[in-house]
Motif scaffolding. Structure first.
Motif, PDB file in Angstrom:
ATOM      1  N   LEU A   1       0.880  -1.161   0.000  1.00  0.00           N
ATOM      2  CA  LEU A   1       0.000   0.000   0.000  1.00  0.00           C
ATOM      3  C   LEU A   1       0.921   1.215   0.000  1.00  0.00           C
ATOM      4  N   ASP A   2       0.858   2.007  -1.059  1.00  0.00           N
ATOM      5  CA  ASP A   2       1.733   3.165  -1.243  1.00  0.00           C
ATOM      6  C   ASP A   2       0.967   4.452  -0.983  1.00  0.00           C
ATOM      7  N   TYR A   3       1.633   5.400  -0.331  1.00  0.00           N
ATOM      8  CA  TYR A   3       1.060   6.733  -0.106  1.00  0.00           C
ATOM      9  C   TYR A   3       2.077   7.775  -0.555  1.00  0.00           C
ATOM     10  N   ARG A   4       1.618   8.754  -1.311  1.00  0.00           N
ATOM     11  CA  ARG A   4       2.463   9.876  -1.715  1.00  0.00           C
ATOM     12  C   ARG A   4       1.715  11.177  -1.447  1.00  0.00           C
ATOM     13  N   ALA A   5       2.418  12.135  -0.892  1.00  0.00           N
ATOM     14  CA  ALA A   5       1.894  13.491  -0.707  1.00  0.00           C
ATOM     15  C   ALA A   5       2.691  14.398  -1.627  1.00  0.00           C
ATOM     16  N   TYR A   6       2.036  14.947  -2.641  1.00  0.00           N
ATOM     17  CA  TYR A   6       2.676  15.844  -3.617  1.00  0.00           C
ATOM     18  C   TYR A   6       2.501  17.281  -3.128  1.00  0.00           C
ATOM     19  N   PHE A   7       3.585  18.008  -3.048  1.00  0.00           N
ATOM     20  CA  PHE A   7       3.551  19.420  -2.657  1.00  0.00           C
ATOM     21  C   PHE A   7       3.751  20.234  -3.925  1.00  0.00           C
ATOM     22  N   ALA A   8       2.716  20.267  -4.759  1.00  0.00           N
ATOM     23  CA  ALA A   8       2.808  20.886  -6.083  1.00  0.00           C
ATOM     24  C   ALA A   8       2.836  22.405  -5.980  1.00  0.00           C
ATOM     25  N   ASN A   9       3.517  23.034  -6.940  1.00  0.00           N
ATOM     26  CA  ASN A   9       3.555  24.487  -6.987  1.00  0.00           C
ATOM     27  C   ASN A   9       2.299  25.012  -7.696  1.00  0.00           C
ATOM     28  N   ASN A  10       2.281  26.237  -8.078  1.00  0.00           N
ATOM     29  CA  ASN A  10       1.159  26.882  -8.779  1.00  0.00           C
ATOM     30  C   ASN A  10      -0.109  26.961  -7.936  1.00  0.00           C
ATOM     31  N   GLY A  11       0.032  26.994  -6.612  1.00  0.00           N
ATOM     32  CA  GLY A  11      -1.118  27.179  -5.741  1.00  0.00           C
ATOM     33  C   GLY A  11      -2.024  25.975  -5.583  1.00  0.00           C
ATOM     34  N   TYR A  12      -1.595  24.791  -6.003  1.00  0.00           N
ATOM     35  CA  TYR A  12      -2.430  23.603  -5.879  1.00  0.00           C
ATOM     36  C   TYR A  12      -2.438  23.039  -4.467  1.00  0.00           C
ATOM     37  N   GLY A  13      -1.455  23.360  -3.670  1.00  0.00           N
ATOM     38  CA  GLY A  13      -1.384  22.802  -2.327  1.00  0.00           C
ATOM     39  C   GLY A  13      -0.943  21.354  -2.360  1.00  0.00           C
ATOM     40  N   THR A  14      -1.287  20.601  -1.329  1.00  0.00           N
ATOM     41  CA  THR A  14      -0.883  19.209  -1.215  1.00  0.00           C
ATOM     42  C   THR A  14      -1.934  18.295  -1.832  1.00  0.00           C
ATOM     43  N   ALA A  15      -1.481  17.358  -2.643  1.00  0.00           N
ATOM     44  CA  ALA A  15      -2.368  16.342  -3.218  1.00  0.00           C
ATOM     45  C   ALA A  15      -1.927  14.985  -2.688  1.00  0.00           C
ATOM     46  N   ASN A  16      -2.874  14.166  -2.283  1.00  0.00           N
ATOM     47  CA  ASN A  16      -2.598  12.844  -1.738  1.00  0.00           C
ATOM     48  C   ASN A  16      -2.909  11.775  -2.771  1.00  0.00           C
ATOM     49  N   HIS A  17      -2.085  10.744  -2.813  1.00  0.00           N
ATOM     50  CA  HIS A  17      -2.287   9.643  -3.742  1.00  0.00           C
ATOM     51  C   HIS A  17      -2.035   8.344  -2.997  1.00  0.00           C
ATOM     52  N   ILE A  18      -3.026   7.468  -2.973  1.00  0.00           N
ATOM     53  CA  ILE A  18      -2.916   6.161  -2.324  1.00  0.00           C
ATOM     54  C   ILE A  18      -3.101   5.100  -3.396  1.00  0.00           C
TER      55      ILE A  18
END
Length: 119
Positions: free
Chosen positions: A93-110
Motif C-alpha cells: 500500500l503506497d502513499y504519496r503526498a505531492y507538494f505541487a507548486n502553482n497554488g495547488y497545495g498538497t495532493a494525496n495519492h494512495i
C-alpha cells in the motif's frame, strides 16, 4: 525498484511511479489526469516478510510539479533464497503526498501496488 540491501532488514532503493486515471478537486469538476513520481526510499523489513518504508523525491501531477513525501507498507510473500543480490516480489500500500507548486497545495495519492525488486 532497484536498490541496495545494506543488511537483511535495511534497504534503500529508487521508487518510481506512473499512473493515469481520473481526479476531482474539492467540489469542482473531475477529469482525466496522470501522475509521475520518483522517490529515494529507505526500507525496514520486519519478521514474517512485512516491511515499512519512507522517503522523498519529486513528482508531476498532470501539469504542476514539486517535491513529494512517500511511505509504503507491504509484504514479501516469498523469501529470497540467494546470497548477494536477490529478486523479490512484493504487494504494498503506497502513499504519496505531492507538494505541487502553482497554488495547488498538497495532493494525496494512495495506491495498491505489485512490485518486483532487485537488491
Amino acid at each position: 525498484r532497484i536498490g541496495w540491501r545494506i543488511n537483511d532488514p535495511l534497504s534503500i532503493y529508487l521508487q518510481s511511479h506512473l499512473s493515469f486515471g481520473s481526479a476531482k478537486e474539492g467540489n469542482g469538476p473531475s477529469g482525466l489526469t496522470g501522475t509521475m513520481a520518483a522517490a529515494l526510499m529507505a526500507e525496514y523489513k520486519l519478521p514474517m516478510g512485512v516491511f515499512v518504508a519512507g522517503g522523498g523525491g519529486w513528482g508531476v501531477l498532470n501539469n504542476p510539479n514539486g517535491p513529494l513525501a512517500a511511505a509504503r507498507v507491504g509484504y514479501y510473500p516469498f523469501q529470497a533464497s540467494s546470497v548477494g543480490k536477490s529478486r523479490r516480489l512484493n504487494v504494498a500500500l503506497d502513499y504519496r503526498a505531492y507538494f505541487a507548486n502553482n497554488g495547488y497545495g498538497t495532493a494525496n495519492h494512495i495506491a495498491l501496488s505489485l512490485g518486483y525488486d532487485r537488491f
